[in-house]
Write a protein that holds these residues in place. Structure first.
Motif, PDB file in Angstrom:
ATOM      1  N   VAL A 121      -5.848   7.749  -4.785  1.00  0.00           N
ATOM      2  CA  VAL A 121      -6.448   7.749  -6.122  1.00  0.00           C
ATOM      3  C   VAL A 121      -5.365   7.636  -7.199  1.00  0.00           C
ATOM      4  O   VAL A 121      -5.507   6.864  -8.157  1.00  0.00           O
ATOM      5  N   ALA A 122      -4.267   8.376  -7.055  1.00  0.00           N
ATOM      6  CA  ALA A 122      -3.166   8.282  -8.020  1.00  0.00           C
ATOM      7  C   ALA A 122      -2.573   6.876  -8.016  1.00  0.00           C
ATOM      8  O   ALA A 122      -2.258   6.314  -9.080  1.00  0.00           O
ATOM      9  N   ALA A 123      -2.419   6.277  -6.843  1.00  0.00           N
ATOM     10  CA  ALA A 123      -1.918   4.902  -6.752  1.00  0.00           C
ATOM     11  C   ALA A 123      -2.869   3.947  -7.458  1.00  0.00           C
ATOM     12  O   ALA A 123      -2.431   3.056  -8.196  1.00  0.00           O
ATOM     13  N   LEU A 124      -4.151   4.144  -7.263  1.00  0.00           N
ATOM     14  CA  LEU A 124      -5.155   3.320  -7.929  1.00  0.00           C
ATOM     15  C   LEU A 124      -4.990   3.405  -9.441  1.00  0.00           C
ATOM     16  O   LEU A 124      -5.019   2.377 -10.142  1.00  0.00           O
ATOM     17  N   VAL A 125      -4.785   4.595  -9.955  1.00  0.00           N
ATOM     18  CA  VAL A 125      -4.609   4.784 -11.402  1.00  0.00           C
ATOM     19  C   VAL A 125      -3.345   4.077 -11.894  1.00  0.00           C
ATOM     20  O   VAL A 125      -3.375   3.339 -12.888  1.00  0.00           O
ATOM     21  N   PHE A 126      -2.220   4.272 -11.206  1.00  0.00           N
ATOM     22  CA  PHE A 126      -0.971   3.653 -11.654  1.00  0.00           C
ATOM     23  C   PHE A 126      -1.008   2.139 -11.555  1.00  0.00           C
ATOM     24  O   PHE A 126      -0.497   1.438 -12.430  1.00  0.00           O
ATOM     25  N   TYR A 127      -1.625   1.605 -10.498  1.00  0.00           N
ATOM     26  CA  TYR A 127      -1.726   0.150 -10.394  1.00  0.00           C
ATOM     27  C   TYR A 127      -2.675  -0.412 -11.446  1.00  0.00           C
ATOM     28  O   TYR A 127      -2.452  -1.512 -11.954  1.00  0.00           O
ATOM     29  N   ALA A 128      -3.719   0.314 -11.794  1.00  0.00           N
ATOM     30  CA  ALA A 128      -4.613  -0.133 -12.871  1.00  0.00           C
ATOM     31  C   ALA A 128      -3.872  -0.142 -14.202  1.00  0.00           C
ATOM     32  O   ALA A 128      -4.012  -1.086 -14.998  1.00  0.00           O
ATOM     33  N   ILE A 129      -3.082   0.890 -14.456  1.00  0.00           N
ATOM     34  CA  ILE A 129      -2.282   0.929 -15.684  1.00  0.00           C
ATOM     35  C   ILE A 129      -1.300  -0.242 -15.706  1.00  0.00           C
ATOM     36  O   ILE A 129      -1.138  -0.919 -16.727  1.00  0.00           O
ATOM     37  N   ALA A 130      -0.664  -0.518 -14.579  1.00  0.00           N
ATOM     38  CA  ALA A 130       0.281  -1.632 -14.494  1.00  0.00           C
ATOM     39  C   ALA A 130      -0.420  -2.965 -14.732  1.00  0.00           C
ATOM     40  O   ALA A 130       0.128  -3.854 -15.400  1.00  0.00           O
ATOM     41  N   LEU A 131      -1.627  -3.112 -14.219  1.00  0.00           N
ATOM     42  CA  LEU A 131      -2.374  -4.350 -14.427  1.00  0.00           C
ATOM     43  C   LEU A 131      -2.705  -4.545 -15.904  1.00  0.00           C
ATOM     44  O   LEU A 131      -2.544  -5.632 -16.445  1.00  0.00           O
ATOM     45  N   VAL A 132      -3.156  -3.484 -16.549  1.00  0.00           N
ATOM     46  CA  VAL A 132      -3.454  -3.570 -17.988  1.00  0.00           C
ATOM     47  C   VAL A 132      -2.184  -3.917 -18.764  1.00  0.00           C
ATOM     48  O   VAL A 132      -2.202  -4.767 -19.659  1.00  0.00           O
ATOM     49  N   SER A 133      -1.081  -3.284 -18.412  1.00  0.00           N
ATOM     50  CA  SER A 133       0.191  -3.572 -19.083  1.00  0.00           C
ATOM     51  C   SER A 133       0.614  -5.021 -18.856  1.00  0.00           C
ATOM     52  O   SER A 133       1.100  -5.685 -19.782  1.00  0.00           O
ATOM     53  N   THR A 134       0.440  -5.517 -17.646  1.00  0.00           N
ATOM     54  CA  THR A 134       0.794  -6.902 -17.334  1.00  0.00           C
ATOM     55  C   THR A 134      -0.051  -7.866 -18.140  1.00  0.00           C
ATOM     56  O   THR A 134       0.467  -8.816 -18.743  1.00  0.00           O
ATOM     57  N   ARG A 135      -1.329  -7.628 -18.190  1.00  0.00           N
ATOM     58  CA  ARG A 135      -2.220  -8.524 -18.945  1.00  0.00           C
ATOM     59  C   ARG A 135      -1.917  -8.471 -20.430  1.00  0.00           C
ATOM     60  O   ARG A 135      -1.960  -9.492 -21.115  1.00  0.00           O
ATOM     61  N   ARG A 136      -1.591  -7.286 -20.933  1.00  0.00           N
ATOM     62  CA  ARG A 136      -1.226  -7.154 -22.344  1.00  0.00           C
ATOM     63  C   ARG A 136       0.060  -7.927 -22.631  1.00  0.00           C
ATOM     64  O   ARG A 136       0.168  -8.601 -23.650  1.00  0.00           O
TER      65      ARG A 136
END
Length: 158
Positions: free
Chosen positions: A133-148
């Motif tokens: 679950v923590a990995a899911l959260v960090f990868y989601a944050i990274a994806l948002v940052s990448t798209r931004r």
């Protein structure tokens, strides 16, 4: 993109690859959580734990073997994401993907403890679920940052 350095398009390509890798990783993490829930709820485990070599020889339950194989694939994709993030020279993304990888490793450690050390103890199960679950959260944050980062126009030369 006139006036931009040749590193700009290469960095953008790397960020697109990172975005694709993160999408795949997030999808596999969701699948991993579902498969793990199935394995815990529906699989009958033997009264004594199998050895690692018995699992590697395919003697364990198919759902558990798929769960293990998927964890290895997620670890490899996590490593690719870290390399891509740092090669794009985005330290923040590198840290986010590295934390995602660390938590996948924590989940793998929990899975190892669940199957081979504490054998089906709730603490190992919680470590596994919490790590994913923590990995899911960090990868989601990274994806948002990448798209931004991909949407932000390059800075104009001075």
């Amino acid at each position: 993109m006139s006036g931009s350095s040749s590193a700009g398009p290469a960095r953008e390509t790397t960020l697109h690859r990172l975005s694709t890798t993160l999408h795949a990783t997030l999808g596999l993490l969701v699948l991993q959580l579902i498969l793990g829930a199935y394995a815990v709820a529906e699989v009958s485990y033997p009264s004594s734990p199998l050895s690692v070599s018995q699992y590697l020889m395919g003697q364990g339950n198919g759902a558990v073997l798929a769960h293990i194989a998927l964890a290895v694939l997620i670890l490899l994709l996590g490593l690719v994401a870290v390399v891509l993030a740092f090669s794009a020279r985005r330290v923040g993304l590198g840290v986010e993907t590295l934390l995602g990888l660390v938590f996948v490793a924590v989940a793998a450690l929990g899975g190892y403890r669940f199957l081979f050390v504490t054998y089906q103890r709730n603490t190992a199960l919680l470590l596994m679920v919490g790590g994913f679950v923590a990995a899911l959260v960090f990868y989601a944050i990274a994806l948002v940052s990448t798209r931004r980062t991909l949407r932000t126009p390059p800075a104009a030369p001075a």
